[in-house]
Design a protein around this motif. Structure first.
Motif, PDB file in Angstrom:
ATOM      1  N   SER A 125       1.044  -1.236   0.058  1.00  0.00           N
ATOM      2  CA  SER A 125       0.266  -0.065   0.147  1.00  0.00           C
ATOM      3  C   SER A 125       0.374   1.103  -0.241  1.00  0.00           C
ATOM      4  O   SER A 125       1.742   1.475   0.545  1.00  0.00           O
ATOM      5  CB  SER A 125      -1.006   0.393   0.506  1.00  0.00           C
ATOM      6  N   ALA A 126       0.526   2.482  -0.765  1.00  0.00           N
ATOM      7  CA  ALA A 126       0.713   3.848  -0.647  1.00  0.00           C
ATOM      8  C   ALA A 126       0.168   4.407   0.652  1.00  0.00           C
ATOM      9  O   ALA A 126       0.627   5.447   0.519  1.00  0.00           O
ATOM     10  CB  ALA A 126       0.927   4.679  -1.860  1.00  0.00           C
ATOM     11  N   HIS A 127      -0.173   4.289   1.392  1.00  0.00           N
ATOM     12  CA  HIS A 127      -1.049   5.173   2.449  1.00  0.00           C
ATOM     13  C   HIS A 127      -1.330   4.193   3.743  1.00  0.00           C
ATOM     14  O   HIS A 127      -2.289   3.562   4.010  1.00  0.00           O
ATOM     15  CB  HIS A 127      -2.573   4.969   1.965  1.00  0.00           C
ATOM     16  N   PRO A 128       0.113   4.524   3.886  1.00  0.00           N
ATOM     17  CA  PRO A 128       0.399   3.218   5.115  1.00  0.00           C
ATOM     18  C   PRO A 128      -0.122   4.076   6.683  1.00  0.00           C
ATOM     19  O   PRO A 128      -0.905   4.994   6.955  1.00  0.00           O
ATOM     20  CB  PRO A 128       1.875   2.561   5.615  1.00  0.00           C
ATOM     21  N   ARG A 129      -0.763   3.768   7.534  1.00  0.00           N
ATOM     22  CA  ARG A 129      -1.121   4.051   8.519  1.00  0.00           C
ATOM     23  C   ARG A 129       0.078   3.734  10.066  1.00  0.00           C
ATOM     24  O   ARG A 129       0.264   2.834  10.317  1.00  0.00           O
ATOM     25  CB  ARG A 129      -2.689   3.931   9.243  1.00  0.00           C
ATOM     26  N   PHE A 130      -0.205   5.230  10.730  1.00  0.00           N
ATOM     27  CA  PHE A 130       0.939   5.017  12.074  1.00  0.00           C
ATOM     28  C   PHE A 130      -0.058   5.315  13.136  1.00  0.00           C
ATOM     29  O   PHE A 130      -0.464   6.413  13.561  1.00  0.00           O
ATOM     30  CB  PHE A 130       1.797   5.580  11.857  1.00  0.00           C
ATOM     31  N   ASP A 131       0.013   3.826  14.091  1.00  0.00           N
ATOM     32  CA  ASP A 131      -0.481   3.627  14.811  1.00  0.00           C
ATOM     33  C   ASP A 131       0.236   4.166  16.321  1.00  0.00           C
ATOM     34  O   ASP A 131       1.648   4.134  16.306  1.00  0.00           O
ATOM     35  CB  ASP A 131      -0.584   2.054  15.532  1.00  0.00           C
ATOM     36  N   PRO A 132      -0.154   5.143  16.907  1.00  0.00           N
ATOM     37  CA  PRO A 132       1.120   5.611  17.920  1.00  0.00           C
ATOM     38  C   PRO A 132       1.294   5.556  18.724  1.00  0.00           C
ATOM     39  O   PRO A 132       2.492   5.866  19.811  1.00  0.00           O
ATOM     40  CB  PRO A 132       0.141   7.054  18.103  1.00  0.00           C
TER      41      PRO A 132
ATOM     42  N   MET B  35       3.821   0.970  12.293  1.00  0.00           N
ATOM     43  CA  MET B  35       3.448   1.224  11.198  1.00  0.00           C
ATOM     44  C   MET B  35       2.270   0.205  11.129  1.00  0.00           C
ATOM     45  O   MET B  35       2.933  -1.080  10.574  1.00  0.00           O
ATOM     46  CB  MET B  35       4.366   1.382   9.658  1.00  0.00           C
ATOM     47  N   VAL B  36       1.175   0.474  10.398  1.00  0.00           N
ATOM     48  CA  VAL B  36       0.268  -0.216  10.056  1.00  0.00           C
ATOM     49  C   VAL B  36      -0.031  -0.432   8.448  1.00  0.00           C
ATOM     50  O   VAL B  36       0.096   1.259   8.059  1.00  0.00           O
ATOM     51  CB  VAL B  36      -1.050  -0.116  10.666  1.00  0.00           C
ATOM     52  N   THR B  37       0.012  -1.340   7.764  1.00  0.00           N
ATOM     53  CA  THR B  37       0.062  -1.142   6.073  1.00  0.00           C
ATOM     54  C   THR B  37      -0.866  -3.246   5.927  1.00  0.00           C
ATOM     55  O   THR B  37      -1.116  -3.728   6.319  1.00  0.00           O
ATOM     56  CB  THR B  37       1.277  -0.860   5.723  1.00  0.00           C
ATOM     57  N   PHE B  38      -0.380  -2.682   4.159  1.00  0.00           N
ATOM     58  CA  PHE B  38      -1.802  -3.753   3.719  1.00  0.00           C
ATOM     59  C   PHE B  38      -1.234  -4.312   2.026  1.00  0.00           C
ATOM     60  O   PHE B  38      -0.303  -3.072   1.708  1.00  0.00           O
ATOM     61  CB  PHE B  38      -3.058  -3.866   3.546  1.00  0.00           C
ATOM     62  N   GLY B  39      -1.649  -5.387   1.735  1.00  0.00           N
ATOM     63  CA  GLY B  39      -1.220  -5.482  -0.068  1.00  0.00           C
ATOM     64  C   GLY B  39      -2.329  -5.841  -0.010  1.00  0.00           C
ATOM     65  O   GLY B  39      -3.154  -6.294   0.477  1.00  0.00           O
TER      66      GLY B  39
END
Length: 497
Positions: A179-186, A194-198
């Motif tokens: 993914s080009a849009h990871p989310r960062f769990d603080p 860093m949470v992401t997916f494919g």
């Protein structure tokens, strides 16, 4: 709170100013000092703003059909001691190097760009050119340039030199989507992640959800960039997923009701993205996948009917009892540019505008209640990154200058998600904004204590500016006129020193 007018006034921008941003970046700078032309850079602002986006839109006299097909280029502004230093560098992808040497277009683009020669020359050429142009994030000792259809490119965080494709120490297979849009769990469960997916799309689509460490932990031996957990889940139907949202317990995906007919792409008549269209009678779905660090780890995903509309980007999500709230930018239909259209002369009035909505998903009975949060056309919304996945009061986003109607993005809005109160900073009539990045002040306790950094296209001087705003009141703190002319970018991130 400002009253919304009954009818939208006429647009207040010059199309030539807006279109003048579509150009090639002609220079790569290395550590150039940039001083404000107005105001002062806050001394507490220490770190680097990285931006990614298409930096080359024309080659050998041939323009891309859509800006999203342009070659990726990273811009870095490093702040320290009240000063700023600028670098920019194209990502040396395999395709960029080959086309630089050839001096002409060699690859098709996902969004409709074609090789010279018409359908005959493009038919059955299904190669993907990894253009690395969508996002840029820091993970461990690497800067990652992201493009969601393939693996990331690793860059040097200081020089921006391209190190090459990265398989993240064997986590990815060659060519695997990331993914080009990871989310960062603080740090909902201790250390930040860093949470992401494919995603592998087809008649059934599979999501690979991954979580990475973003800091070294000497106590456990975990290193920044190390894969901490992963799971794979399959769902019925084609998945077009650019973004998702996270809470402490869930990764929230929205499967748009989109159909994909690949035949025109295979026959060389369209790009792959032009073969997407809203599915008549289709039903959008929320896919809630339990995070392995959360209370529902190991359970099956929850699948719940979602409202009509199309979503590229989510603002945020959070939990409230057995309810998951997710805030997203909804379009009435999938916005696209047809094969015979010129992206520089599109009619904004004919395109659906993005509107911010909140969906409250009730897990007990599978119902969803939707509330419109703003009637103003918007994109690229974010909350304070230290509050990602939690209920937030404030959001910052790029918006149109008009209260109603679809126009280019020319202003930054801060929205109180509880009261509806808003503040607006405008670059109009000759300025056009890109994605704002909210940077919390170090040690701040207030949610809106910090700065908003935004790259502006300045139509008056045909070049780019960087504006620093007070995140609380959106007052202008500093403006830096950059010695660069940057096309409209996509995503970026701020990395504290």
């Amino acid at each position: 709170m400002t009253a919304i007018p009954a009818a939208a006034p006429a647009p207040a921008y010059d199309r030539a100013d807006w279109a003048s941003a579509f150009r090639n970046v002609g220079v790569e700078l290395d550590g150039v000092a940039v001083a404000p032309v107005r105001g002062q850079i806050p001394a507490e602002l220490v770190g680097t703003l990285y931006r990614n986006g298409p930096g080359r839109l024309e080659r050998g006299g041939q323009w891309v059909h859509h800006p999203f097909d342009g070659d990726g280029m990273i811009t870095a502004l490093r702040f320290a001691d009240g000063r700023a230093e600028l670098r920019n560098r194209f990502i040396r992808t395999e395709g960029w190097l080959a086309e630089e040497q050839a001096g002409k277009v060699l690859y098709r683009g996902v969004f409709g760009s074609q090789k010279p020669g018409g359908p005959v020359a493009n038919a059955f050429d299904l190669r993907l050119k990894n253009i690395a142009n969508t996002h840029v994030v820091r993970l461990g000792d690497q800067l990652l340039a992201l493009w969601e259809a393939a693996e990331p490119h690793a860059l040097d965080p200081d020089t921006l030199e391209t190190r090459g494709l990265s398989l993240l120490d064997g986590v990815l297979k060659p060519g695997e989507a990331f993914s080009a849009h990871p989310r960062f769990d603080p740090g909902h469960h201790g250390a930040p992640r860093m949470v992401t997916f494919g995603v592998k799309s087809g008649p059934r689509s599979t999501i690979r959800l991954m979580e990475f460490a973003v800091e070294d932990d000497p106590a456990t031996g975990v290193k920044a960039g190390q894969l901490l957990s992963e799971r794979r889940d399959s769902f019925g139907g084609f998945a077009f997923l650019h973004d998702f949202a996270i809470t402490p317990n869930w990764a929230v995906f929205l499967q748009n009701a989109i159909a994909f007919n690949p035949l025109p792409y295979v026959l060389g008549r369209k790009g792959a993205a032009q073969c997407l269209q809203s599915q008549p009678g289709g039903q959008a779905k929320f896919w809630l996948i339990p995070r392995d660090s959360g209370a529902f780890a190991g359970q099956a995903p929850r699948i719940i009917d979602a409202p009509d509309g199309f979503v590229f980007h989510h603002l945020n999500a959070w939990e409230e009892g057995d309810t998951v709230a997710v805030e997203s930018i909804y379009y009435s239909d999938f916005p696209s540019i047809g094969p015979d259209e010129d992206f520089r002369s599109i009619d904004f009035e004919l395109l659906p505008e993005g509107l911010l909505e909140q969906c409250r998903i009730h897990l007990a009975d599978g119902t969803v209640r939707t509330t419109r949060l703003s009637e103003r056309c918007c994109e690229f919304a974010m909350v304070n990154p230290e509050r990602e996945g939690l209920s937030c009061r404030y959001a910052w986003m790029a918006v149109a200058e008009r209260e109603l109607g679809n126009d280019p993005l020319q202003a930054i809005k801060k929205l109180d998600l509880i009261s509806g109160e808003r503040r607006v900073w405008s670059a109009a009539p000759r300025g056009f904004v890109t994605e704002p990045v909210m940077v919390p002040r170090p040690g701040a306790s207030a949610e809106d204590d910090g700065w908003v950094l935004c790259m502006i296209w300045n139509g008056a001087r045909c070049a780019s500016d960087l504006v620093i705003l007070d995140a609380a009141c959106l007052s202008e703190i500093a403006v830096l006129e950059l010695p660069l002319a940057l096309p409209y970018g996509l995503h970026g991130s701020f990395v504290p020193a």
